[in-house]
Design an enzyme around this catalytic site. Structure first.
Site, PDB file in Angstrom:
ATOM      1  N   ASN A   7     -32.841 -38.205  22.698  1.00  0.00           N
ATOM      2  CA  ASN A   7     -31.495 -38.242  21.907  1.00  0.00           C
ATOM      3  C   ASN A   7     -31.557 -37.812  20.613  1.00  0.00           C
ATOM      4  O   ASN A   7     -32.177 -38.250  19.659  1.00  0.00           O
ATOM      5  CB  ASN A   7     -31.131 -39.702  21.887  1.00  0.00           C
ATOM      6  N   LYS A  14     -35.006 -39.472  19.016  1.00  0.00           N
ATOM      7  CA  LYS A  14     -35.400 -40.736  19.767  1.00  0.00           C
ATOM      8  C   LYS A  14     -36.011 -40.192  21.073  1.00  0.00           C
ATOM      9  O   LYS A  14     -35.243 -39.569  21.870  1.00  0.00           O
ATOM     10  CB  LYS A  14     -34.051 -41.486  19.942  1.00  0.00           C
ATOM     11  N   ARG A  91     -29.284 -37.145  25.829  1.00  0.00           N
ATOM     12  CA  ARG A  91     -27.972 -37.608  25.589  1.00  0.00           C
ATOM     13  C   ARG A  91     -26.975 -36.672  24.858  1.00  0.00           C
ATOM     14  O   ARG A  91     -27.593 -36.043  23.669  1.00  0.00           O
ATOM     15  CB  ARG A  91     -28.066 -38.821  24.648  1.00  0.00           C
ATOM     16  N   HIS A 180     -19.049 -44.084  24.380  1.00  0.00           N
ATOM     17  CA  HIS A 180     -19.749 -45.039  24.919  1.00  0.00           C
ATOM     18  C   HIS A 180     -19.881 -45.111  26.476  1.00  0.00           C
ATOM     19  O   HIS A 180     -20.281 -46.218  27.215  1.00  0.00           O
ATOM     20  CB  HIS A 180     -19.394 -46.432  24.466  1.00  0.00           C
ATOM     21  N   ARG A 241     -15.772 -48.261  10.561  1.00  0.00           N
ATOM     22  CA  ARG A 241     -14.529 -47.498  10.771  1.00  0.00           C
ATOM     23  C   ARG A 241     -13.234 -48.571  11.031  1.00  0.00           C
ATOM     24  O   ARG A 241     -13.553 -49.558  11.510  1.00  0.00           O
ATOM     25  CB  ARG A 241     -14.888 -46.746  12.322  1.00  0.00           C
ATOM     26  N   GLU A 386     -28.859 -47.791  26.819  1.00  0.00           N
ATOM     27  CA  GLU A 386     -28.411 -46.339  27.165  1.00  0.00           C
ATOM     28  C   GLU A 386     -29.409 -45.549  27.470  1.00  0.00           C
ATOM     29  O   GLU A 386     -29.340 -44.531  28.483  1.00  0.00           O
ATOM     30  CB  GLU A 386     -27.888 -45.871  26.036  1.00  0.00           C
TER      31      GLU A 386
END
Ligand code: ADP
Length: 405
Positions: A7, A14, A91, A180, A241, A386
């Site tokens: 990722n 990651k 990802r 997501h 946000r 994930e």
């Protein structure tokens, strides 16, 4: 054999190494602050080694090289050779309209990811760097791109179009994409397996509540609507946000507060949400709950706004699907905050949505049901994963590729 998940972000990479056979984590970690002072590499494996070191890593390519060194290190490593890696899963945040499933990386797939740079300027460029770095250091190992948007490619046009002039969709591709997706898909599959009902027979409202928050209506396994839109800014109140907003507020801010587009962007993405509403200089829900417990009424209001928006979306998506069999809560807040789950479901008893207080208060980090027997709708807490979800998609893709040869 093993599956390596990468990722790659703008200043971090990651990584997680899974066993291809058991899909268990063998090792993993993070290289952070890449290219800036204080680069740190964290690494942990299933033999009990847990290390962190500070050594300069100039770019993503060096980070991938460092990761391979660690994984094959005679002392700390878990594999003897990089040839034991069967595939690498990346990802990738944005796949645009073309990427409906995970894809084996080819020049064409890379070009599509590059075509989406403007739609995800902070994510897609580092994702490509991660792929390029693996091409250099792990040549001839299949690479798979797993897109955060792909699961939402099943949205019908009436759900993904905005009420804007059509040419802005046709020419500029301004539409709802949703994010997501990997997490929503994974928790819905996990839910179906857990309650032992085929996913194709279920109407699920999936609530991913972390720093970023989104809700998806999953009708018989297909995402039919989702709260994040053209960008992850739309929908729920999030850590920083604002979520849904009257677009006229943007003009007001520009005209009366003299903010340029960059400043408005920062305000809505980084200074709003729980952070902006609660006003305690933290976007962490735990801090806001503590402030509320100490009598801070602004923090209390922030939590009410946050939970009410979730409840509204649960309602909207229940109607969009003509009913709901299960409401699923996942990610940092969804998995760990009984308060938010309770507030989001409060007052819905007549609709068959009834939380069981003791089950809701449970802290186990496992998939579990928290509805009262009186309610007909199942309510679940499902830990998301994930990385594992990406690994499963990679394994599935490898199996189809092999069977098609
Ligand atoms: P990200 O979107 O960055 O992956 P996470 O899924 O880790 O974020 O979620 C982070 C959020 O989860 C933070 O707002 C944090 O306050 C919240 N959180 C984590 N643990 C708890 C808890 N025990 N109670 C309430 N909120 C929690």
């Amino acid at each position: 054999m093993y599956i390596l998940i990468i990722n790659a972000g703008s200043s971090s990479v990651k990584f997680t190494l899974f066993s291809k056979e058991t899909v268990e984590v063998i090792a993993g970690g993070l290289v952070e602050r890449i290219g800036i002072r204080g680069t740190t590499t964290h690494y942990r494996n299933n033999k009990g080694n847990d290390l962190s070191d500070e050594a300069r890593v100039a770019d993503t390519r060096e980070a991938v090289s460092r990761i391979i060194e660690l994984l094959t290190d005679p002392e700390y490593g878990v594999i003897q050779s990089k040839r034991q890696i069967a595939a690498i899963g990346h990802r990738v945040v944005h796949g645009g309209e073309k990427m409906k499933f995970a894809k084996l990386v080819t020049e064409k797939v890379k070009a599509t990811i590059q075509d989406c740079y403007e739609l995800a300027p902070l994510h897609n460029p580092p994702n490509i760097e991660g792929i390029n770095a693996c091409e250099v250091h792990l040549p001839n190992i299949p690479q798979v791109a797993v897109f955060d948007t792909a699961f939402h490619n099943s949205l019908p046009d009436y759900a993904y179009l905005y009420g804007l002039p059509y040419h802005l969709y046709a020419e500029d591709k301004i539409r709802r994409y949703g994010f997501h997706g990997t997490s929503h898909q994974y928790v819905c599959q996990t839910t179906a397996a857990f309650i032992n009902v085929p996913l194709t027979e279920l109407k699920i409202v999936s609530c991913h509540l972390g720093n970023g928050c989104s809700i998806t209506a999953v009708n018989r396994g297909q995402s039919i609507d989702t709260s994040m839109g053209f960008t992850p800014l739309e929908g729920l109140i999030m850590g920083t946000r604002c979520g849904d907003l009257d677009p006229a507020i943007v003009f007001y801010l520009m005209k009366h507060k003299k903010l340029d587009p960059e400043k408005v962007n920062r305000l809505l993405n980084k200074q709003s949400g729980l952070l902006g509403l609660a006003g305690i200089e933290s976007s962490d829900l735990r801090d806001i709950i503590s402030a509320m417990a100490q009598g801070n009424t602004q923090a209390e209001t922030a939590i009410k706004v946050f939970a009410y928006r979730i409840k509204k979306y649960i309602g909207a998506y229940t109607f969009a699907m003509g009913g709901v069999d299960a409401i699923v809560f996942t990610a940092g807040i969804g998995e760990n905050s009984p308060l938010i789950r309770e507030m989001a479901c409060r007052g819905l008893e007549d609709l068959g949505i009834v939380i069981h207080p003791e089950k809701n208060a449970g802290r186990e980090k496992i998939c579990r049901e928290i509805q009262d027997n009186a309610g007909k709708v199942k309510i679940l807490v499902v830990p998301t994963d994930e990385e594992k979800a990406i690994a499963l998609q990679v394994i599935e893709l490898l199996a189809t590729e092999t069977s098609e040869q």
